[in-house]
Scaffold this motif. Structure first.
Motif, PDB file in Angstrom:
ATOM      1  N   TYR A   1       0.872  -1.104  -0.027  1.00 41.59           N
ATOM      2  CA  TYR A   1       0.012   0.078   0.020  1.00 41.59           C
ATOM      3  C   TYR A   1       0.824   1.397   0.062  1.00 41.59           C
ATOM      4  CZ  TYR A   1      -2.702   3.720   2.299  1.00 41.59           C
ATOM      5  OH  TYR A   1      -3.189   4.945   2.521  1.00 41.59           O
ATOM      6  N   LEU A   2       1.869   1.337   0.919  1.00 36.04           N
ATOM      7  CA  LEU A   2       2.819   2.271   1.130  1.00 36.04           C
ATOM      8  C   LEU A   2       3.660   2.929  -0.115  1.00 36.04           C
ATOM      9  CD1 LEU A   2       3.671   2.124   4.665  1.00 36.04           C
ATOM     10  CD2 LEU A   2       2.188   3.824   3.708  1.00 36.04           C
ATOM     11  N   PHE A   3       4.338   1.543  -0.720  1.00 35.90           N
ATOM     12  CA  PHE A   3       5.273   1.734  -1.661  1.00 35.90           C
ATOM     13  C   PHE A   3       5.068   1.005  -2.857  1.00 35.90           C
ATOM     14  CE2 PHE A   3       7.403   2.198   2.280  1.00 35.90           C
ATOM     15  CZ  PHE A   3       7.452   3.632   2.401  1.00 35.90           C
ATOM     16  N   GLY A   4       4.693  -0.345  -2.549  1.00 36.53           N
ATOM     17  CA  GLY A   4       4.896  -1.371  -3.662  1.00 36.53           C
ATOM     18  C   GLY A   4       3.998  -1.153  -4.853  1.00 36.53           C
ATOM     19  N   TYR A   5       2.657  -0.550  -4.803  1.00 38.77           N
ATOM     20  CA  TYR A   5       1.846  -0.460  -5.873  1.00 38.77           C
ATOM     21  C   TYR A   5       2.364   0.756  -6.815  1.00 38.77           C
ATOM     22  CZ  TYR A   5      -2.250   0.352  -8.637  1.00 38.77           C
ATOM     23  OH  TYR A   5      -2.978   0.615  -9.871  1.00 38.77           O
ATOM     24  N   ALA A   6       2.914   1.667  -6.108  1.00 39.60           N
ATOM     25  CA  ALA A   6       3.413   3.007  -6.787  1.00 39.60           C
ATOM     26  C   ALA A   6       4.658   2.590  -7.634  1.00 39.60           C
ATOM     27  CB  ALA A   6       3.667   4.164  -5.769  1.00 39.60           C
ATOM     28  N   PHE A   7       5.504   1.861  -6.796  1.00 44.08           N
ATOM     29  CA  PHE A   7       6.726   1.234  -7.803  1.00 44.08           C
ATOM     30  C   PHE A   7       6.387   0.364  -9.175  1.00 44.08           C
ATOM     31  CE2 PHE A   7       9.291   1.608  -3.951  1.00 44.08           C
ATOM     32  CZ  PHE A   7       9.776   2.824  -4.024  1.00 44.08           C
ATOM     33  N   ALA A   8       5.206  -0.302  -8.938  1.00 44.09           N
ATOM     34  CA  ALA A   8       4.938  -1.460  -9.945  1.00 44.09           C
ATOM     35  C   ALA A   8       4.060  -0.614 -11.064  1.00 44.09           C
ATOM     36  CB  ALA A   8       3.964  -2.349  -9.277  1.00 44.09           C
ATOM     37  N   PHE A   9       2.989   0.061 -10.609  1.00 44.65           N
ATOM     38  CA  PHE A   9       1.952   0.521 -11.437  1.00 44.65           C
ATOM     39  C   PHE A   9       1.860   2.172 -11.477  1.00 44.65           C
ATOM     40  CE2 PHE A   9       0.898  -3.889 -10.631  1.00 44.65           C
ATOM     41  CZ  PHE A   9       0.869  -4.286 -11.795  1.00 44.65           C
ATOM     42  N   GLY A  10       2.641   2.840 -10.967  1.00 45.00           N
ATOM     43  CA  GLY A  10       2.560   4.316 -10.787  1.00 45.00           C
ATOM     44  C   GLY A  10       2.940   4.974 -11.933  1.00 45.00           C
ATOM     45  N   GLY A  11       2.042   4.806 -13.024  1.00 49.73           N
ATOM     46  CA  GLY A  11       2.398   5.552 -14.382  1.00 49.73           C
ATOM     47  C   GLY A  11       1.583   7.050 -14.408  1.00 49.73           C
ATOM     48  N   PRO A  12       2.057   7.677 -15.352  1.00 43.94           N
ATOM     49  CA  PRO A  12       3.203   7.539 -16.365  1.00 43.94           C
ATOM     50  C   PRO A  12       4.655   7.672 -15.928  1.00 43.94           C
ATOM     51  CG  PRO A  12       2.239   9.701 -16.484  1.00 43.94           C
ATOM     52  CD  PRO A  12       1.369   9.274 -15.711  1.00 43.94           C
ATOM     53  N   SER A  13       5.365   6.866 -16.045  1.00 48.40           N
ATOM     54  CA  SER A  13       6.780   6.616 -15.540  1.00 48.40           C
ATOM     55  C   SER A  13       7.587   6.472 -16.465  1.00 48.40           C
ATOM     56  CB  SER A  13       6.695   5.518 -14.261  1.00 48.40           C
ATOM     57  OG  SER A  13       7.952   5.557 -13.755  1.00 48.40           O
ATOM     58  N   ASN A  14       8.986   6.084 -16.076  1.00 48.25           N
ATOM     59  CA  ASN A  14      10.137   5.546 -16.917  1.00 48.25           C
ATOM     60  C   ASN A  14       9.872   3.962 -16.990  1.00 48.25           C
ATOM     61  OD1 ASN A  14      11.417   4.347 -14.625  1.00 48.25           O
ATOM     62  ND2 ASN A  14      11.682   6.541 -13.903  1.00 48.25           N
ATOM     63  N   GLY A  15      10.968   3.395 -17.678  1.00 46.68           N
ATOM     64  CA  GLY A  15      10.548   1.933 -17.916  1.00 46.68           C
ATOM     65  C   GLY A  15      11.088   1.031 -16.653  1.00 46.68           C
ATOM     66  N   PHE A  16      11.884   1.752 -15.839  1.00 48.54           N
ATOM     67  CA  PHE A  16      12.553   0.901 -14.588  1.00 48.54           C
ATOM     68  C   PHE A  16      11.494   0.917 -13.446  1.00 48.54           C
ATOM     69  CE2 PHE A  16      15.023   0.957 -10.770  1.00 48.54           C
ATOM     70  CZ  PHE A  16      15.419  -0.650 -10.863  1.00 48.54           C
ATOM     71  N   ILE A  17      10.915   2.175 -12.962  1.00 48.72           N
ATOM     72  CA  ILE A  17      10.091   1.945 -11.626  1.00 48.72           C
ATOM     73  C   ILE A  17       9.148   2.890 -11.862  1.00 48.72           C
ATOM     74  CG2 ILE A  17      11.558   3.673 -10.599  1.00 48.72           C
ATOM     75  CD1 ILE A  17      11.239   2.008  -7.894  1.00 48.72           C
ATOM     76  N   GLY A  18       7.978   2.659 -11.154  1.00 48.10           N
ATOM     77  CA  GLY A  18       6.791   3.711 -11.169  1.00 48.10           C
ATOM     78  C   GLY A  18       7.097   4.848 -10.011  1.00 48.10           C
TER      79      GLY A  18
END
Length: 506
Positions: A99-116
């Motif tokens: 909830y705090l970090f994982g979802y944002a890193f996974a699907f937090g677009g628009p983003s770069n190709g490495f991390i959300g």
């Protein structure tokens, strides 16, 4: 249909009324009615798709119970309470970290190709492309990866180490991999929407043979390797000594629960169900692809179970239900990558090979004196890697287009006439997952070992973690193997204090 209704304008209808009185008002009324119907259809479509996704999320979450039962039955009785508690905490700690970090890193677009980089703590959520049901579904996948790792390091790991690795895995390591292969911004996924995909196809990992199973398996591999085998697992001569789990019944129960949950894991990864393909008639749509995916999942697991049954009978000379259960799960882990893009007959090949992959890796693990109580690294890591290769070989062109859209000429399976580009992308996925998990989880387990936070003492390991760390045993039992170390627990028959005659009962 909804788009056609919403595109209605009064100027389109006016010629049909031949310039009669109040024609403009009538045309506007009709178009407004069409727009209202269109809105209702759109709302109903969202409701159907979100309900389907929520139901799939519940099925995937039910796999946690399957993992718990499988783990409990696969360890010795003196460690049952410990492994059950770690399964609970995988879900709880993973819930907060994702909830705090994982979802944002996974699907937090628009983003770069490495991390959300958006939606930390679900801020500014939901959006027009993702709702809370999608978050819940992805969280259930994240904690599944953590559950895989817990099996590899069972019976000898300190409790605090579970909390640390589980939070790190679900909050950072796993989300980055899922961003690479599942996010529209990811650099290597088949669903990439920004820029051209890897080798023109991207890696196809539909439900996570690599993203979930390989990540959990490779993390468990490093944890078990750095910790070392359990006491007594290998004799000084190098001979392998079986430390059998205490309950085959729990193993079978856990296996069936996982089988049931896999119908949310694989078919649910379509995310929506209310979508027509119009390639074979009105009867054929995404609901058909979902049904086919359930069938390929079933056939791969069933074939792997039967292959393991007879294969182990030839090698070991007896029928073993534990081996059959692990073989079944290995088939499921393998088909998870290509479940939506292969034919049912190909799923049988997948399951057959996955059984021998698991048997081979288990034999190699014994030679290397590698100890994994649940065969998690071999099963999820080894069979997951085979599943990715299998997809690169057998992906059907029509199914790939249905699942991922795009260019009708996009690469597909090598053995299906699609060239080697998809297979190359699958190999790249295997390599980068091994590399990423190794450089993140390996140092974490090594640091925990150096800090004295990884492995329990030999005295506590011999006595059992339930007694030394959790205040008591999960069962009242007597372990014959450890009769000189454990207190004896005897079950006594309790007789009534006062005798009751038949006359008193009348």
């Amino acid at each position: 249909m909804a788009n056609l209704l919403s595109s209605c304008t009064a100027s389109d209808l006016l010629p049909l009324f031949g310039g009669s009185a109040n024609a403009t008002a009538v045309a506007s009324l009709i178009c407004n009615s069409f727009a209202a119907v269109s809105d209702q259809l759109t709302t109903a479509s969202h409701a159907i798709d979100n309900t389907y996704l929520l139901f799939s999320a519940y099925l995937v979450f039910a796999m946690q119970l399957g993992f718990a039962m499988l783990c409990a039955g696969s360890v010795r009785a003196k460690n049952t309470m410990n492994i059950m508690l770690t399964n609970v905490l995988d879900a709880a700690a993973g819930g907060l970290s994702y909830y705090l970090f994982g979802y944002a890193f996974a699907f937090g677009g628009p983003s770069n190709g490495f991390i959300g980089k958006h939606f930390f703590g679900l801020k500014e959520f939901p959006t027009d492309s993702a709702d809370y049901s999608f978050f819940l579904y992805q969280w259930a996948f994240a904690i599944a990866a953590a559950g895989i790792t817990s099996g590899s390091i069972a019976e000898r790991t300190q409790f605090v180490a579970y909390l640390i690795y589980s939070s790190f895995l679900t909050g950072f390591v796993y989300p980055v991999v899922s961003h690479w292969f599942w996010s529209g911004d990811g650099w290597a996924g088949a669903a990439r929407t920004s820029g051209s995909p890897l080798f023109g196809s991207g890696a196809i990992d539909f439900a996570g043979s690599g993203v979930v199973h390989m990540v959990g398996g490779i993390a468990g591999l490093w944890g078990a390797y750095i910790e070392g085998p359990r006491i007594g697992r290998f004799a000084r001569s190098g001979r392998s000594v079986a430390l059998r789990g205490h309950s085959s019944s729990l193993v079978v129960l856990g296996t069936f629960l996982l089988w049931f949950g896999w119908y949310g894991f694989n078919p649910g990864s379509f995310l929506t169900i209310n979508k027509a393909y119009t390639t074979r008639g009105s009867f054929y749509g995404q609901w058909s692809a979902i049904g086919r995916t359930a069938v390929t999942t079933t056939l791969a697991g069933s074939t792997a179970a039967l292959t393991t049954l007879f294969g182990k009978r030839l090698l070991a000379g007896h029928w073993n239900v534990i081996d059959v259960c692990n073989g079944l799960l290995g088939g499921f882990a393998a088909i998870t990558s290509g479940c939506s893009v292969v034919d049912p007959w190909a799923a049988i090949i997948c399951g057959f090979v996955s059984a021998w992959v698991l048997i081979g890796f288990n034999m190699l693990a014994e030679k290397l004196e590698y100890d994994d109580p649940l065969e998690a690294a071999q099963l999820h890591g080894g069979c997951g890697a085979w599943g990715l290769l299998f997809t690169g070989l057998f992906a059907n062109k029509a199914y790939v287009i249905e699942a991922y859209g795009g260019d009708p000429g996009r690469p597909h399976g090598l053995f299906m006439g699609g060239g080697g580009k998809l297979l190359a992308a699958q190999i790249i996925q295997i390599l980068v997952i091994i590399g990423w998990v190794s450089v993140t989880m390996g140092p974490l387990f090594f640091a925990l070992k150096k800090l004295g936070l990884l492995r329990i003492s030999s005295e506590n390991e011999m006595a059992g973690m339930d007694m030394t760390s959790h205040g008591g045993m999960a069962y009242i039992y007597h372990d014959e193997e450890d009769s000189n170390r454990l207190p004896l627990f005897n079950v006594k028959r309790i007789e009534p204090t006062n005798s009751i005659t038949p006359k008193q009962l009348s």
